[in-house]
Scaffold this motif. Structure first.
Motif, PDB file in Angstrom:
ATOM      1  N   ILE A 285      42.227   5.847  31.607  1.00 32.80           N
ATOM      2  CA  ILE A 285      42.645   5.536  32.976  1.00 32.80           C
ATOM      3  C   ILE A 285      43.938   6.271  33.321  1.00 32.80           C
ATOM      4  CG2 ILE A 285      43.444   3.670  34.501  1.00 32.80           C
ATOM      5  CD1 ILE A 285      41.497   1.827  32.982  1.00 32.80           C
ATOM      6  N   MET A 286      44.854   6.362  32.363  1.00 29.49           N
ATOM      7  CA  MET A 286      46.106   7.073  32.619  1.00 29.49           C
ATOM      8  C   MET A 286      45.868   8.577  32.766  1.00 29.49           C
ATOM      9  SD  MET A 286      48.699   5.309  33.234  1.00 29.49           S
ATOM     10  CE  MET A 286      49.818   6.690  33.171  1.00 29.49           C
ATOM     11  N   TRP A 287      44.866   9.089  32.084  1.00 24.76           N
ATOM     12  CA  TRP A 287      44.490  10.492  32.300  1.00 24.76           C
ATOM     13  C   TRP A 287      44.047  10.678  33.744  1.00 24.76           C
ATOM     14  CZ3 TRP A 287      39.385  11.738  33.630  1.00 24.76           C
ATOM     15  CH2 TRP A 287      39.149  13.105  33.817  1.00 24.76           C
ATOM     16  N   ALA A 288      43.273   9.709  34.270  1.00 23.78           N
ATOM     17  CA  ALA A 288      42.825   9.782  35.661  1.00 23.78           C
ATOM     18  C   ALA A 288      44.020   9.729  36.618  1.00 23.78           C
ATOM     19  CB  ALA A 288      41.856   8.632  35.959  1.00 23.78           C
ATOM     20  N   VAL A 289      44.992   8.867  36.318  1.00 25.16           N
ATOM     21  CA  VAL A 289      46.210   8.788  37.128  1.00 25.16           C
ATOM     22  C   VAL A 289      46.952  10.114  37.088  1.00 25.16           C
ATOM     23  CG1 VAL A 289      48.481   7.694  37.316  1.00 25.16           C
ATOM     24  CG2 VAL A 289      46.465   6.287  36.859  1.00 25.16           C
ATOM     25  N   ASN A 290      47.021  10.697  35.907  1.00 25.43           N
ATOM     26  CA  ASN A 290      47.712  11.982  35.726  1.00 25.43           C
ATOM     27  C   ASN A 290      47.087  13.078  36.581  1.00 25.43           C
ATOM     28  OD1 ASN A 290      49.521  13.854  33.974  1.00 25.43           O
ATOM     29  ND2 ASN A 290      47.495  14.734  33.708  1.00 25.43           N
ATOM     30  N   GLU A 291      45.756  13.083  36.689  1.00 22.31           N
ATOM     31  CA  GLU A 291      45.076  14.099  37.493  1.00 22.31           C
ATOM     32  C   GLU A 291      45.443  13.974  38.978  1.00 22.31           C
ATOM     33  OE1 GLU A 291      42.855  16.658  36.003  1.00 22.31           O
ATOM     34  OE2 GLU A 291      44.322  15.845  34.616  1.00 22.31           O
ATOM     35  N   CYS A 292      45.686  12.750  39.431  1.00 20.61           N
ATOM     36  CA  CYS A 292      46.105  12.547  40.824  1.00 20.61           C
ATOM     37  C   CYS A 292      47.527  13.057  41.036  1.00 20.61           C
ATOM     38  CB  CYS A 292      46.015  11.066  41.187  1.00 20.61           C
ATOM     39  SG  CYS A 292      44.344  10.380  41.146  1.00 20.61           S
ATOM     40  N   PHE A 293      48.435  12.688  40.130  1.00 20.91           N
ATOM     41  CA  PHE A 293      49.805  13.179  40.205  1.00 20.91           C
ATOM     42  C   PHE A 293      49.822  14.705  40.200  1.00 20.91           C
ATOM     43  CE2 PHE A 293      51.342   8.964  38.870  1.00 20.91           C
ATOM     44  CZ  PHE A 293      52.586   8.912  39.464  1.00 20.91           C
ATOM     45  N   ALA A 294      49.111  15.287  39.245  1.00 21.42           N
ATOM     46  CA  ALA A 294      49.205  16.723  38.982  1.00 21.42           C
ATOM     47  C   ALA A 294      48.810  17.569  40.179  1.00 21.42           C
ATOM     48  CB  ALA A 294      48.339  17.080  37.771  1.00 21.42           C
ATOM     49  N   GLU A 295      47.689  17.238  40.810  1.00 18.83           N
ATOM     50  CA  GLU A 295      47.202  18.081  41.902  1.00 18.83           C
ATOM     51  C   GLU A 295      48.152  18.056  43.095  1.00 18.83           C
ATOM     52  OE1 GLU A 295      43.206  18.250  44.628  1.00 18.83           O
ATOM     53  OE2 GLU A 295      42.950  18.111  42.452  1.00 18.83           O
ATOM     54  N   MET A 296      48.713  16.884  43.408  1.00 22.90           N
ATOM     55  CA  MET A 296      49.606  16.775  44.554  1.00 22.90           C
ATOM     56  C   MET A 296      50.978  17.376  44.278  1.00 22.90           C
ATOM     57  SD  MET A 296      48.817  12.989  46.181  1.00 22.90           S
ATOM     58  CE  MET A 296      49.327  12.099  44.703  1.00 22.90           C
TER      59      MET A 296
END
Length: 543
Positions: free
Chosen positions: A75-86
């Motif tokens: 789940i934290m990997w999924a959160v990281n993908e949101c942070f990273a792109e923006m």
């Protein structure tokens, strides 16, 4: 790309939340790839990896702890993908808070700012409680109050006189934390195969006896599920990192090259440090270890009660003389560093909020040396929560703070994932191909759904034990759910006061008032200046 606003930037830029971050102010220069990654690693590695994770072991068992960290790591990997792109698209100061305000609703940005401040502020007394536990490894003769007062005084002095050296110190302490963690992993492997004074090849013995899982609050499969769930809740407190990368986004030397590398390596940090530590803790001691249970229950008195770290407990059991004292001392330096860094972040966050008009104006006043003295005083006042351990056990006081911090973190992550949905819609409707972005999040938008669903589930499930045991407790209900109420009150209250408007999906200003053009220009100038320059070994490694 300056951290200070340019004449063309909007007035809101004048006091962005982390405009004065640890690295940017202390180093007075842009951060390279190795520095960004080490700041992120140093921020993520804290007391939990050495001590607090062991508190979940008696509830879920070694397998339950290991599985839980894999689940929450996903789940934290999924959160990281949101942070990273923006953030790689627009590396501005305090990005995830700024994006929430600009792309969703100003009131969301206000609520996220206060929530992030409280997240940092509650973690400072958590470190003070942890420090007291570690000191009692040697003696319990030092009054708890004396330790707290001494720590508050030291933090106050360090945050007033040594700001310019803070970033440099944290950079090298981050390297030290990594070395300590890898050393503990090495200790686990060597001793489990028989490299210890007892010549005990214990291997995965404790997974068989007393067992891999624990039946928590119930019997059978339900009890084992609840055991894993309790470990997932601990993981939601322990695993962090994307926000630390984001905090220094505006100070990166070459953000659209440096930041993607840092975010991509996050999954390996999850596997190595968090999941690795969960595995090791379940190897070195059994879930029913009497020392651990006595510490967690507050039943143990006298010197030795500070052996709260499963690693230290294992060293004592194996009669490895000297090493427990060394490791305990090294963990204490990490705890002290973490508390000092968190206080710095909380102070600068509150100072930035004041400059934006999100907090009282007097909090923006600084000394001649540039220290926001009133913001520091307010942040230090949260340290008084550490006095909770005077009338209760240190382990219980630590649990109070873990509940508050966990709720804050989950709200931050869930809000960031929601903000990403608006960002994703704006890209699609404005004809911007995600293939052109510096970082293209994997499996989006489904990844953002996983991030929102996972964080929402854990927010609601945080007080599961209250509903299952039948022992209703108002205080624990407040600890589990109080921050949700605070967030909603802050969001709705600011919306009524400011009359902010909701930004419909697809209509967000992805240039952030022209800041994207400034960043593009900076990037072009930077790349032109760097042509032909040679990189050092560490720079090539982190790139």
């Amino acid at each position: 790309m300056n951290s200070n606003p340019s004449p063309s930037a909007s007035d809101a830029d004048a006091g962005t939340i982390s405009d004065i971050t640890a690295g940017s102010q202390a180093l007075h220069r842009k951060l390279g790839g190795k520095e960004v990654q080490l700041f992120a690693i140093g921020g993520a590695i804290g007391t939990s990896l050495y001590v607090q994770m062991g508190a979940a072991l008696p509830k879920g068992g070694p397998a339950g702890l290991f599985i839980a960290f894999i689940v929450w790591g996903t789940i934290m990997w999924a959160v990281n993908e949101c942070f990273a792109e923006m953030v790689t698209y627009l590396p501005v100061p305090s990005p995830f808070i700024r994006f929430g305000g600009e792309w969703v609703d100003k009131s969301l940005g206000f609520a996220m700012a206060w929530n992030f401040f409280l997240n940092m502020a509650f973690l400072v007394p958590f470190e003070l409680v942890a420090m007291n536990i570690m000191i009692t490894f040697w003696t319990d003769k030092v009054p708890v109050a004396a330790i707290i007062v001494a720590m508050i005084v030291l933090y106050a002095i360090l945050n007033v006189i040594s700001v310019r050296y803070f970033g440099i110190a944290e950079f090298y302490l981050s390297i030290f934390k990594v070395i300590l963690m890898l050393g503990l992993f090495l200790f686990t492997f060597i001793t489990m195969v028989g490299g210890n004074p007892e010549h005990d090849r214990y291997g995965f013995r404790y997974w068989n006896n007393p067992g891999a899982f624990v039946e928590h609050l119930s019997s059978g499969g339900t009890g084992r599920f609840l055991g894993v769930l309790s470990c997932v809740y601990q993981a939601s407190f322990s695993i962090c990192g994307p926000e630390y990368i984001s905090m220094v986004a505006a100070e990166a030397e070459n953000p659209r090259k440096v930041l993607p590398s840092a975010y991509r390596s996050f999954v390996w940090r999850i596997l190595l440090f968090f999941v690795g530590s969960a595995l090791c803790m379940g190897i070195v001691i059994p879930y029913n270890d009497p020392t651990l249970l006595a510490i967690l229950g507050g039943d143990m008195s006298g010197s030795g009660t500070g052996a709260a770290s499963p690693y230290v407990i294992a060293m004592q059991r194996l009669k490895i003389h000297g090493l427990p004292h060394l490791v305990n001392a090294l963990i204490m330096t990490s705890i002290f560093s973490a508390g000092n860094g968190l206080l710095f972040a909380a102070t600068r966050t509150l100072h930035g909020m004041s400059m934006e008009g999100h907090a009282p104006r007097f909090l923006s006043r600084c000394t001649k040396g540039g220290v926001p003295i009133w913001a520091l005083a307010v942040s230090l006042s949260f340290c008084l929560l550490a006095f909770l351990q005077v009338n209760s056990s240190s382990a219980e006081a630590m649990t109070y703070l873990v509940d508050l911090v966990t709720c804050c973190q989950l709200i931050n992550y869930g809000s960031t994932a929601l903000t990403y949905r608006h960002f994703y819609s704006a890209l699609a409707k404005q004809g911007i191909s995600r293939d052109t972005l510096p970082y293209k999040g994997r499996f989006q938008p489904y990844t953002s759904y996983l991030a929102m669903g996972g964080t929402a589930f854990m927010l609601l499930a945080g007080g599961y034990d209250l509903f299952l045991t039948g022992g209703w407790d108002v205080m624990w209900f407040f600890l589990d759910y109080g921050m949700i109420a605070f967030f909603l009150i802050a969001l709705l209250g600011w919306k009524l006061v400011s009359k902010s408007k909701y930004v419909w999906p697809g209509t967000a200003d992805l240039t952030l008032g022209g800041l994207k053009e400034e960043i593009d220009n900076y990037q072009a100038v930077y790349l032109s200046d760097q042509q032909g320059k040679k990189k050092g070994v560490l720079d090539r490694l982190f790139d």
